[in-house]
Design a protein around this motif. Structure first.
Motif, short mmCIF file in Angstrom:
data_model
loop_
_atom_site.label_atom_id
_atom_site.label_comp_id
_atom_site.label_asym_id
_atom_site.label_seq_id
_atom_site.Cartn_x
_atom_site.Cartn_y
_atom_site.Cartn_z
N PHE A 10 0.84 -1.19 0.00
CA PHE A 10 0.00 0.00 0.00
C PHE A 10 0.88 1.24 0.00
N SER A 11 0.25 2.37 -0.30
CA SER A 11 0.92 3.67 -0.25
C SER A 11 -0.05 4.68 0.35
N TYR A 12 0.46 5.86 0.70
CA TYR A 12 -0.42 6.86 1.29
C TYR A 12 0.14 8.26 1.12
N ASN A 13 -0.77 9.22 1.20
CA ASN A 13 -0.47 10.63 1.47
C ASN A 13 -1.18 10.97 2.77
N TYR A 14 -0.49 11.65 3.68
CA TYR A 14 -1.04 11.91 5.00
C TYR A 14 -0.72 13.35 5.41
N THR A 15 -1.75 14.07 5.87
CA THR A 15 -1.57 15.45 6.30
C THR A 15 -2.02 15.60 7.74
N PRO A 16 -1.09 15.79 8.68
CA PRO A 16 -1.47 15.99 10.08
C PRO A 16 -2.21 17.33 10.26
N HIS A 17 -2.97 17.42 11.33
CA HIS A 17 -3.58 18.70 11.68
C HIS A 17 -2.47 19.65 12.08
N PRO A 18 -2.43 20.85 11.50
CA PRO A 18 -1.30 21.75 11.79
C PRO A 18 -1.16 22.13 13.25
N ASP A 19 -2.26 22.04 14.02
CA ASP A 19 -2.21 22.39 15.44
C ASP A 19 -1.85 21.20 16.32
N ALA A 20 -1.73 20.02 15.69
CA ALA A 20 -1.53 18.81 16.49
C ALA A 20 -0.11 18.26 16.40
N VAL A 21 0.77 18.95 15.68
CA VAL A 21 2.16 18.52 15.58
C VAL A 21 3.06 19.64 16.07
N ALA A 22 4.28 19.29 16.38
CA ALA A 22 5.23 20.29 16.87
C ALA A 22 5.47 21.36 15.82
N ASP A 23 5.75 22.56 16.28
CA ASP A 23 5.99 23.67 15.38
C ASP A 23 7.11 23.32 14.40
N GLY A 24 6.85 23.56 13.11
CA GLY A 24 7.83 23.26 12.08
C GLY A 24 7.70 21.89 11.46
N PHE A 25 6.71 21.08 11.93
CA PHE A 25 6.53 19.72 11.41
C PHE A 25 5.25 19.58 10.60
N ALA A 26 4.51 20.67 10.40
CA ALA A 26 3.26 20.59 9.66
C ALA A 26 3.54 20.38 8.17
N GLY A 27 2.61 19.72 7.49
CA GLY A 27 2.74 19.50 6.05
C GLY A 27 2.53 18.05 5.69
N GLU A 28 2.19 17.82 4.43
CA GLU A 28 1.89 16.47 3.94
C GLU A 28 3.16 15.62 3.89
N VAL A 29 2.99 14.32 4.15
CA VAL A 29 4.05 13.34 3.93
C VAL A 29 3.47 12.21 3.08
N TYR A 30 4.35 11.41 2.50
CA TYR A 30 3.87 10.25 1.75
C TYR A 30 4.87 9.11 1.88
N ALA A 31 4.38 7.90 1.55
CA ALA A 31 5.22 6.70 1.52
C ALA A 31 4.79 5.82 0.36
N TYR A 32 5.79 5.37 -0.43
CA TYR A 32 5.55 4.49 -1.56
C TYR A 32 6.57 3.36 -1.53
N PRO A 33 6.10 2.12 -1.46
CA PRO A 33 7.04 1.00 -1.45
C PRO A 33 7.46 0.58 -2.86
#
Length: 400
Positions: free
Chosen positions: A227-250
């Protein structure tokens, strides 16, 4: 790979650029009945990579991407169909796998919901990757085609050679383009096209960072599917400077993690600045969230910690044309009276839209030069190309 050692033979069409757009367009033209030659300074995954040559950095999922293009949904539908055909062959390095698009804030269904296969909204949070301290996860899943890019590109080049195509490995300038022995030029040079052809529309680059992780098991769902994914955390729920989309592709050879999309003017030299918190991976600075957030997601969902693997950072440049206007350039003009078909400026959607863009470019070629389709003579491993040629020659109509 065929190389011109002496005089270059005349071809109906010269394709400028050997990335995924160039090789796909050249194959499409050969299947339509044109003789072609590719001119490229680099072959993806064979020559040393450089950030300016976008193809080796593609995550290579065939799914809707953020790009502006005339009749984009039609291009996506054509690409989806042809990638499905290539997946069915079992020999081109293309497969279908579950893909998750996940957010920690609610989102409405995307425009492409009716275009992709198996689209459905997610329900139970535990069935999908999520950060352990996420209060809620929203989004959807669908079945995405995925190209094992090193294998896929090599197979495309092998198919192209089997069809009779020739590759000339050399750089081109505006002046040397004028002397290419062909009736039509097709510009698939990506960011390099700015040095060869005039364009009244603005270009820019989007810098993308990735982390490649070797030495890990393949990531799979509970049912055993890759499987693969794109994931966007809530900007208020992560440490400052860690907001933004991430992805993983095998991939079979590595796990590709991202991502970032830092806009840089084409005329500027990127100074390496990364907004937010960065981390050194090898000798490359990357956004720290690529490692930290992905590690949280994969460890909690699959029990695999990417920190136990061998990590390598890298970055590449996505060539983006006129993102607030016409977008991808697929149009016809002339150079010294000779037709030029442009097929470039796809940003991060080159693989996704490659076959649809190639079909459109081929239609523009047919407006200025008639093909001469003949029964294909290909090696046994590429006999499927006869069925693909029948489809491309008779059924596709991109439309206006």
């Amino acid at each position: 790979m065929q190389r011109a050692k002496q005089t270059e033979r005349r071809a109906d069409v010269a394709v400028i650029g050997g990335g995924v757009i160039g090789i796909t367009t050249a194959i499409c033209l050969e299947l339509r009945g044109y003789s072609t030659a590719i001119y490229t300074a680099k072959i993806p995954f064979r020559d040393e990579p450089s950030p300016e040559f976008a193809t080796p950095y593609a995550a290579a999922s065939i799914k809707p991407a953020s790009v502006t293009m005339s009749r984009q949904q039609r291009a996506l539908a054509i690409s989806q169909e042809i990638f499905g055909f290539l997946a069915d062959t079992g020999s081109m390095g293309v497969r279908q796998q579950p893909h998750f698009v996940l957010h920690e804030e609610d989102h409405s269904d995307p425009e492409y919901a009716d275009t992709v296969s198996g689209f459905c909204r997610i329900s139970e949070i535990e069935q999908y990757p999520h950060r352990p301290n996420a209060n809620a996860v929203f989004g959807w899943r669908f079945n995405a085609y995925f190209a094992e890019l090193p294998v896929y590109i090599a197979r495309c080049y092998a198919l192209y050679e089997s069809l009779g195509g020739v590759v000339h490995e050399r750089s081109l300038t505006r002046e040397t383009c004028r002397n290419l022995p062909s009736d039509v030029l097709v510009n698939c040079a990506g960011i390099g096209s700015q040095e060869i052809f005039d364009d009244q529309r603005p270009w820019m680059i989007h810098v993308g960072h990735q982390v490649l992780v070797d030495g890990l098991p393949l990531i799979r769902t509970d049912s055993g599917d890759l499987f693969s994914y794109n994931y966007t955390p809530h900007p208020d729920a992560v440490a400052d400077g860690f907001a933004g989309e991430v992805y993983a592709y095998p991939r079979m050879d590595t796990l590709v993690l991202g991502g970032s999309r830092l806009p840089v003017a084409l005329e500027d030299d990127w100074d390496g600045h990364i907004p937010g918190v960065s981390r050194s991976v090898g000798d490359v600075e990357v956004p720290a969230r690529i490692v930290t957030i992905n590690d949280e997601l994969l460890d909690s969902y699959t029990g695999i910690s990417i920190e136990t693997g061998n990590l390598a950072g890298r970055y590449g440049f996505r060539p983006v044309r006129d993102p607030d206007g016409d977008g991808v350039r697929i149009e016809r003009e002339s150079l010294d009276g000779r037709p030029v078909i442009h097929n470039c400026g796809h940003g991060g959607a080159g693989v996704t839209l490659s076959w649809g863009s190639a079909v459109k470019a081929c239609e523009l070629v047919t407006e200025v030069a008639d093909p001469a389709p003949t029964p294909l003579s290909v090696s046994r491993e590429f006999t499927f190309a006869r069925r693909l040629a029948t489809r491309i020659r008779s059924d596709y109509d991109f439309g206006r």
